[in-house]
Design a protein around this motif. Structure first.
Motif, PDB file in Angstrom:
ATOM      1  N   ASN A 103      35.727  28.602  45.807  1.00 30.49           N
ATOM      2  CA  ASN A 103      36.058  27.138  45.044  1.00 30.49           C
ATOM      3  C   ASN A 103      37.503  26.856  45.654  1.00 30.49           C
ATOM      4  N   ALA A 104      38.387  26.900  44.871  1.00 32.87           N
ATOM      5  CA  ALA A 104      39.742  26.799  44.996  1.00 32.87           C
ATOM      6  C   ALA A 104      40.044  28.088  45.798  1.00 32.87           C
ATOM      7  N   SER A 105      41.036  27.776  46.739  1.00 33.96           N
ATOM      8  CA  SER A 105      41.711  29.234  47.055  1.00 33.96           C
ATOM      9  C   SER A 105      42.363  30.078  46.284  1.00 33.96           C
ATOM     10  N   SER A 106      42.173  31.256  46.183  1.00 35.23           N
ATOM     11  CA  SER A 106      42.668  32.175  45.225  1.00 35.23           C
ATOM     12  C   SER A 106      43.119  33.453  45.944  1.00 35.23           C
ATOM     13  N   VAL A 107      44.296  34.295  45.562  1.00 37.58           N
ATOM     14  CA  VAL A 107      44.798  34.995  46.145  1.00 37.58           C
ATOM     15  C   VAL A 107      45.325  36.028  45.054  1.00 37.58           C
ATOM     16  N   ALA A 108      45.127  37.487  45.190  1.00 38.01           N
ATOM     17  CA  ALA A 108      45.622  38.552  44.465  1.00 38.01           C
ATOM     18  C   ALA A 108      46.256  39.471  45.326  1.00 38.01           C
TER      19      ALA A 108
ATOM     20  N   ALA B  67      49.922  40.559  40.809  1.00 36.46           N
ATOM     21  CA  ALA B  67      50.127  39.212  40.858  1.00 36.46           C
ATOM     22  C   ALA B  67      48.844  38.402  41.375  1.00 36.46           C
ATOM     23  N   ARG B  68      48.773  37.124  40.692  1.00 40.12           N
ATOM     24  CA  ARG B  68      47.490  36.235  41.435  1.00 40.12           C
ATOM     25  C   ARG B  68      48.096  34.795  41.559  1.00 40.12           C
ATOM     26  N   ALA B  69      47.330  34.067  42.182  1.00 36.46           N
ATOM     27  CA  ALA B  69      47.619  32.668  42.489  1.00 36.46           C
ATOM     28  C   ALA B  69      46.686  31.752  42.790  1.00 36.46           C
ATOM     29  N   THR B  70      46.356  30.634  42.699  1.00 36.55           N
ATOM     30  CA  THR B  70      45.213  29.785  42.810  1.00 36.55           C
ATOM     31  C   THR B  70      45.485  28.599  43.084  1.00 36.55           C
ATOM     32  N   ALA B  71      44.982  27.652  43.906  1.00 35.79           N
ATOM     33  CA  ALA B  71      45.266  26.459  44.479  1.00 35.79           C
ATOM     34  C   ALA B  71      44.609  25.551  43.374  1.00 35.79           C
TER      35      ALA B  71
ATOM     36  N   LEU C  25      50.679  29.449  51.445  1.00 33.99           N
ATOM     37  CA  LEU C  25      51.729  29.244  50.499  1.00 33.99           C
ATOM     38  C   LEU C  25      51.279  30.152  49.025  1.00 33.99           C
ATOM     39  N   LEU C  26      50.011  30.373  48.942  1.00 34.95           N
ATOM     40  CA  LEU C  26      49.529  31.379  47.810  1.00 34.95           C
ATOM     41  C   LEU C  26      49.817  32.832  48.142  1.00 34.95           C
ATOM     42  N   VAL C  27      49.808  33.212  49.398  1.00 32.13           N
ATOM     43  CA  VAL C  27      49.947  34.691  49.784  1.00 32.13           C
ATOM     44  C   VAL C  27      51.634  34.746  49.523  1.00 32.13           C
ATOM     45  N   ARG C  28      52.381  33.787  49.823  1.00 30.41           N
ATOM     46  CA  ARG C  28      53.901  33.890  49.786  1.00 30.41           C
ATOM     47  C   ARG C  28      54.234  34.044  48.199  1.00 30.41           C
ATOM     48  N   ARG C  29      53.409  33.142  47.190  1.00 23.47           N
ATOM     49  CA  ARG C  29      53.695  33.363  45.910  1.00 23.47           C
ATOM     50  C   ARG C  29      53.374  34.460  45.485  1.00 23.47           C
ATOM     51  N   VAL C  30      52.287  35.235  45.909  1.00 20.64           N
ATOM     52  CA  VAL C  30      52.007  36.434  45.149  1.00 20.64           C
ATOM     53  C   VAL C  30      52.924  37.495  45.483  1.00 20.64           C
ATOM     54  N   LEU C  31      53.438  37.379  46.666  1.00 20.80           N
ATOM     55  CA  LEU C  31      54.516  38.375  47.355  1.00 20.80           C
ATOM     56  C   LEU C  31      55.662  38.281  46.494  1.00 20.80           C
ATOM     57  N   GLN C  32      56.028  36.957  46.280  1.00 22.53           N
ATOM     58  CA  GLN C  32      57.263  36.782  45.502  1.00 22.53           C
ATOM     59  C   GLN C  32      57.235  37.211  44.117  1.00 22.53           C
ATOM     60  N   ASP C  33      56.071  36.848  43.686  1.00 20.66           N
ATOM     61  CA  ASP C  33      55.916  37.239  42.295  1.00 20.66           C
ATOM     62  C   ASP C  33      55.738  38.658  41.821  1.00 20.66           C
ATOM     63  N   ALA C  34      55.480  39.423  42.838  1.00 19.68           N
ATOM     64  CA  ALA C  34      55.524  41.029  42.850  1.00 19.68           C
ATOM     65  C   ALA C  34      56.809  41.699  43.352  1.00 19.68           C
TER      66      ALA C  34
ATOM     67  N   ASP D 152      37.981  35.814  40.291  1.00 14.50           N
ATOM     68  CA  ASP D 152      39.149  36.738  40.320  1.00 14.50           C
ATOM     69  C   ASP D 152      39.175  37.497  41.513  1.00 14.50           C
ATOM     70  N   PRO D 153      39.952  37.277  42.711  1.00 11.86           N
ATOM     71  CA  PRO D 153      39.897  38.113  43.947  1.00 11.86           C
ATOM     72  C   PRO D 153      40.184  39.555  43.764  1.00 11.86           C
ATOM     73  N   ALA D 154      41.297  39.562  42.433  1.00 10.93           N
ATOM     74  CA  ALA D 154      41.251  41.003  42.490  1.00 10.93           C
ATOM     75  C   ALA D 154      40.109  42.012  41.955  1.00 10.93           C
ATOM     76  N   VAL D 155      38.964  41.546  41.623  1.00  7.24           N
ATOM     77  CA  VAL D 155      37.881  42.274  41.356  1.00  7.24           C
ATOM     78  C   VAL D 155      37.006  42.708  42.468  1.00  7.24           C
ATOM     79  N   MET D 156      37.659  42.317  44.042  1.00  4.11           N
ATOM     80  CA  MET D 156      36.890  42.887  45.072  1.00  4.11           C
ATOM     81  C   MET D 156      37.447  44.242  45.223  1.00  4.11           C
ATOM     82  N   SER D 157      38.756  44.476  44.821  1.00  2.47           N
ATOM     83  CA  SER D 157      39.374  45.818  44.899  1.00  2.47           C
ATOM     84  C   SER D 157      38.485  46.928  44.176  1.00  2.47           C
ATOM     85  N   ARG D 158      37.877  46.732  42.893  1.00  2.00           N
ATOM     86  CA  ARG D 158      36.937  47.640  42.274  1.00  2.00           C
ATOM     87  C   ARG D 158      35.496  47.965  43.154  1.00  2.00           C
ATOM     88  N   VAL D 159      35.060  46.517  43.532  1.00  2.00           N
ATOM     89  CA  VAL D 159      33.927  46.749  44.427  1.00  2.00           C
ATOM     90  C   VAL D 159      34.099  47.459  45.876  1.00  2.00           C
TER      91      VAL D 159
END
Length: 231
Positions: free
Chosen positions: A10-15, A24-28, A40-49, A191-198
């Motif tokens: 749906n909306a772009s989302s990055v974790a 860190a997570r960010a969603t458009a 922009l979202l990738v830069r935001r999660v990097l900054q937040d982390a 939540d794209p972070a769930v991909m890590s578990r899968v």
């Protein structure tokens, strides 16, 4: 283990995920303009982390990306972005079907023996869906195949088949009305972070073949005239 996960269902989302935990997570705010929003979202999660691009380039172990099914433009933007990032930092790019993630998030909120229909908006007054069951605590198993069609086709698939609808965000009004009497489960924000578990579960079982990055379009793009270019 440092993983960058992104999805454009749906909306772009990055974790950004470190050792299985999202840091860190960010969603458009829009479900459009994926190509513009992902950087922009990738830069935001990097900054937040507390990380800069150089730090990630030296330490990023994997790039994870949702492979759909999703509308053509957004899905293509997500896959291209993931591959460019992976190439730039020398990290492998692994794919997970976006509806696998939706199903896993829904099953996390339900009894482990439940069956769910993971559903998302496909536009054109249609839906994407797949029927799933849990495959251990971190993965899912698709029962049958992924589908795209109108809400009444989903209702037909649900007849005689146990399962709750797990929706990726609110469904469009025309579909929600038709599905009002169907068995409803949780509505989740992917939540794209769930991909890590899968991914971890599939690698542990030696199922690398389930982590390819070929897009699951399920239908032709909105602009007709020639087949979509291969990624």
């Amino acid at each position: 283990m440092l993983e960058l996960a992104l999805d454009t269902l749906n909306a772009s989302s990055v974790a950004l995920v470190r050792d299985g935990e999202a840091v860190a997570r960010a969603t458009a705010g829009s479900a459009r303009h994926h190509a513009e929003s992902l950087t922009l979202l990738v830069r935001r999660v990097l900054q937040d982390a507390g990380l800069g691009p150089d730090a990630v380039g030296a330490g990023l172990d994997r790039v994870l990306v949702g492979t759909g099914p999703a509308p053509f433009t957004g899905l293509r933007a997500g896959l291209v972005s993931a591959r460019v990032i992976g190439e730039a930092v020398g990290a492998p790019v692994l794919g997970v079907a976006s509806l696998d993630v939706v199903a896993r998030q829904g099953l996390d909120l339900l009894p482990p023996d439940m069956t769910v229909f993971a559903v998302s908006d496909a536009r054109r007054r249609e839906l994407y869906w797949g029927r799933y069951e849990a495959d251990g605590p971190d993965d899912v198993r698709l029962v049958g195949r992924l589908e795209v069609g109108a809400a009444h086709a989903l209702l037909g698939a649900m007849r005689g088949a146990d399962g709750l609808i797990v929706a990726a965000g609110p469904l469009p009004a025309h579909s929600a009305q038709l599905l009002a009497d169907a068995s409803q489960g949780p509505v989740i924000d992917l939540d794209p972070a769930v991909m890590s578990r899968v991914v971890a579960a599939r690698l542990a079982r030696g199922q690398e073949e389930r982590l390819g990055t070929q897009p699951l379009y399920l239908r032709r793009p909105d602009i007709q005239g020639r087949a979509p270019a291969r990624l």
